[in-house]
Design a protein around this motif. Structure first.
Motif, PDB file in Angstrom:
ATOM      1  N   VAL A  44       0.858  -1.182   0.000  1.00 15.92           N
ATOM      2  CA  VAL A  44       0.000   0.000   0.000  1.00 15.92           C
ATOM      3  C   VAL A  44       0.893   1.230   0.000  1.00 15.92           C
ATOM      4  N   LYS A  45       0.797   2.021  -1.045  1.00 16.59           N
ATOM      5  CA  LYS A  45       1.613   3.221  -1.154  1.00 16.59           C
ATOM      6  C   LYS A  45       1.019   4.317  -0.270  1.00 16.59           C
ATOM      7  N   GLN A  46       1.849   4.979   0.494  1.00 12.33           N
ATOM      8  CA  GLN A  46       1.370   6.003   1.408  1.00 12.33           C
ATOM      9  C   GLN A  46       2.131   7.304   1.204  1.00 12.33           C
ATOM     10  N   LEU A  47       1.443   8.407   1.472  1.00 12.71           N
ATOM     11  CA  LEU A  47       2.094   9.708   1.425  1.00 12.71           C
ATOM     12  C   LEU A  47       3.077   9.828   2.583  1.00 12.71           C
ATOM     13  N   THR A  48       4.182  10.478   2.342  1.00 13.38           N
ATOM     14  CA  THR A  48       5.151  10.702   3.407  1.00 13.38           C
ATOM     15  C   THR A  48       4.730  11.902   4.248  1.00 13.38           C
ATOM     16  N   SER A  49       5.300  12.012   5.409  1.00 10.98           N
ATOM     17  CA  SER A  49       5.010  13.161   6.285  1.00 10.98           C
ATOM     18  C   SER A  49       5.402  14.471   5.608  1.00 10.98           C
ATOM     19  N   LYS A  50       6.516  14.465   4.863  1.00 14.78           N
ATOM     20  CA  LYS A  50       6.959  15.682   4.173  1.00 14.78           C
ATOM     21  C   LYS A  50       5.970  16.083   3.078  1.00 14.78           C
ATOM     22  N   GLN A  51       5.431  15.088   2.354  1.00 15.18           N
ATOM     23  CA  GLN A  51       4.442  15.398   1.325  1.00 15.18           C
ATOM     24  C   GLN A  51       3.197  16.028   1.954  1.00 15.18           C
ATOM     25  N   LYS A  52       2.691  15.414   3.008  1.00 19.66           N
ATOM     26  CA  LYS A  52       1.496  15.937   3.669  1.00 19.66           C
ATOM     27  C   LYS A  52       1.728  17.354   4.193  1.00 19.66           C
ATOM     28  N   GLU A  53       2.901  17.580   4.760  1.00 24.50           N
ATOM     29  CA  GLU A  53       3.230  18.915   5.284  1.00 24.50           C
ATOM     30  C   GLU A  53       3.261  19.942   4.162  1.00 24.50           C
ATOM     31  N   ALA A  54       3.874  19.579   3.025  1.00 18.87           N
ATOM     32  CA  ALA A  54       3.952  20.496   1.889  1.00 18.87           C
ATOM     33  C   ALA A  54       2.572  20.778   1.309  1.00 18.87           C
ATOM     34  N   TYR A  55       1.738  19.735   1.176  1.00 24.35           N
ATOM     35  CA  TYR A  55       0.395  19.915   0.617  1.00 24.35           C
ATOM     36  C   TYR A  55      -0.459  20.787   1.536  1.00 24.35           C
ATOM     37  N   ALA A  56      -0.347  20.562   2.845  1.00 23.87           N
ATOM     38  CA  ALA A  56      -1.106  21.372   3.806  1.00 23.87           C
ATOM     39  C   ALA A  56      -0.685  22.829   3.740  1.00 23.87           C
ATOM     40  N   GLN A  57       0.615  23.056   3.559  1.00 24.14           N
ATOM     41  CA  GLN A  57       1.111  24.424   3.431  1.00 24.14           C
ATOM     42  C   GLN A  57       0.531  25.099   2.198  1.00 24.14           C
ATOM     43  N   ASN A  58       0.418  24.347   1.111  1.00 25.72           N
ATOM     44  CA  ASN A  58      -0.039  24.936  -0.148  1.00 25.72           C
ATOM     45  C   ASN A  58      -1.548  25.184  -0.193  1.00 25.72           C
ATOM     46  N   ILE A  59      -2.328  24.434   0.573  1.00 25.56           N
ATOM     47  CA  ILE A  59      -3.767  24.705   0.571  1.00 25.56           C
ATOM     48  C   ILE A  59      -4.150  25.690   1.665  1.00 25.56           C
ATOM     49  N   SER A  60      -3.246  25.984   2.598  1.00 21.83           N
ATOM     50  CA  SER A  60      -3.586  26.877   3.702  1.00 21.83           C
ATOM     51  C   SER A  60      -3.820  28.295   3.191  1.00 21.83           C
ATOM     52  N   GLY A  61      -4.666  29.022   3.933  1.00 22.38           N
ATOM     53  CA  GLY A  61      -4.947  30.405   3.552  1.00 22.38           C
ATOM     54  C   GLY A  61      -6.382  30.792   3.849  1.00 22.38           C
ATOM     55  N   GLU A  62      -6.739  32.005   3.463  1.00 20.23           N
ATOM     56  CA  GLU A  62      -8.087  32.545   3.655  1.00 20.23           C
ATOM     57  C   GLU A  62      -8.782  32.608   2.301  1.00 20.23           C
ATOM     58  N   TYR A  63     -10.012  32.078   2.267  1.00 24.68           N
ATOM     59  CA  TYR A  63     -10.748  31.987   1.001  1.00 24.68           C
ATOM     60  C   TYR A  63     -12.122  32.638   1.165  1.00 24.68           C
ATOM     61  N   PRO A  64     -12.274  33.882   0.702  1.00 23.81           N
ATOM     62  CA  PRO A  64     -13.574  34.555   0.812  1.00 23.81           C
ATOM     63  C   PRO A  64     -14.595  33.962  -0.150  1.00 23.81           C
ATOM     64  N   GLY A  65     -15.861  34.008   0.254  1.00 24.88           N
ATOM     65  CA  GLY A  65     -16.889  33.441  -0.610  1.00 24.88           C
ATOM     66  C   GLY A  65     -18.277  33.655  -0.049  1.00 24.88           C
ATOM     67  N   LEU A  66     -19.161  32.699  -0.275  1.00 24.50           N
ATOM     68  CA  LEU A  66     -20.549  32.803   0.153  1.00 24.50           C
ATOM     69  C   LEU A  66     -21.098  31.431   0.530  1.00 24.50           C
ATOM     70  N   TYR A  67     -22.164  31.449   1.331  1.00 25.23           N
ATOM     71  CA  TYR A  67     -22.893  30.228   1.652  1.00 25.23           C
ATOM     72  C   TYR A  67     -24.175  30.197   0.834  1.00 25.23           C
ATOM     73  N   ILE A  68     -24.436  29.071   0.205  1.00 26.52           N
ATOM     74  CA  ILE A  68     -25.731  28.821  -0.427  1.00 26.52           C
ATOM     75  C   ILE A  68     -26.391  27.728   0.403  1.00 26.52           C
ATOM     76  N   ILE A  69     -27.466  28.068   1.085  1.00 28.28           N
ATOM     77  CA  ILE A  69     -28.085  27.141   2.035  1.00 28.28           C
ATOM     78  C   ILE A  69     -29.497  26.815   1.588  1.00 28.28           C
ATOM     79  N   THR A  70     -29.762  25.543   1.367  1.00 29.34           N
ATOM     80  CA  THR A  70     -31.122  25.102   1.039  1.00 29.34           C
ATOM     81  C   THR A  70     -31.651  24.296   2.218  1.00 29.34           C
ATOM     82  N   TYR A  71     -32.928  24.458   2.500  1.00 32.48           N
ATOM     83  CA  TYR A  71     -33.502  23.742   3.628  1.00 32.48           C
ATOM     84  C   TYR A  71     -34.987  23.471   3.408  1.00 32.48           C
TER      85      TYR A  71
END
Length: 227
Positions: free
Chosen positions: A29-56
């Motif tokens: 079973v191929k697994q991501l390394t700790s360094k890969q996960k750390e790098a990916y988390a760094q690259n997706i981190s940040g603030e993302y403005p937007g909106l909520y569309i809520i149906t109920y």
């Protein structure tokens, strides 16, 4: 004859070794390394403005028909602008759905006292844990999040209530290529298409008050999208 038997035995050993090697490779079973996960988390981190569309859906919804003439319940839909999702780096591995309008949940709650108390509640953040893993074919990386329980202390009917609101993401996960995850603000591709949540249940302490989205009951679906 003895020599032939010995050669046959050696051949059999090689065959078994070869088959065992193939089997072990298939089972790896191929697994991501700790360094890969750390790098990916760094690259997706940040603030993302937007909106909520809520149906109920609640008791005020009207009955209608779809394009094929089949009966449907027409759900309510509301949009909330000027909100934001924050994604933390590898130190926290959390998503924060900021400024969620908790008061809107009052529309789908059948308990009258709780509904009134929620209607007066201020905006809260829905928090969630996230993580990475390879997809089954290893050509993509899965990103998935699990919403945390939201805790509220509310007073209604003259009593303090410890309310637990549970959300889920319907076990949904999102796919990235590894090249996409190497880019800064990699999370943009997700929020452009929308990240989905559902209201699952509300508890008062350990007592179930209401479950949502089952059979003909009320429900609430939430989509966060980038502006």
């Amino acid at each position: 004859m003895r020599k032939l038997k010995f050669l046959g035995f050696i051949s059999l050993l090689f065959s078994v070794f070869f088959l065992a090697s193939c089997s072990s490779e298939d089972d790896v079973v191929k697994q991501l390394t700790s360094k890969q996960k750390e790098a990916y988390a760094q690259n997706i981190s940040g603030e993302y403005p937007g909106l909520y569309i809520i149906t109920y859906k609640n008791k005020d919804c009207v009955e209608g028909t779809d394009e094929a003439g089949r009966p449907i319940t027409v759900a309510h839909s509301e949009t909330f602008n000027g909100v934001q999702v924050d994604v933390s780096d590898n130190n926290m591995l959390h998503v924060f759905f900021q400024d969620f309008p908790i008061s809107l949940i009052s529309k789908v709650v059948t308990d009258e006292g709780l509904s009134h108390a929620l209607a007066e509640s201020t905006q809260q953040a829905i928090t969630a844990r996230y993580g990475f893993d390879y997809d089954t074919d290893y050509s993509h990386v899965k990103w998935a999040f699990i919403p945390n329980v939201m805790l509220l202390n509310l007073n209604y009917d003259g009593v303090d209530h410890h309310i637990r609101i549970e959300f889920n993401n319907n076990s949904q996960y999102y796919k990235f290529t590894e090249d996409e995850l190497k880019q800064p603000k990699a999370f943009c591709s997700l929020v452009e298409n929308g990240i989905k949540l559902q209201l699952e249940a509300i508890y008062d302490g350990s007592t179930l008050v209401q479950r949502f989205g089952y059979e003909n009951g009320n429900y609430m679906h939430i989509i966060f999208k980038a502006d």
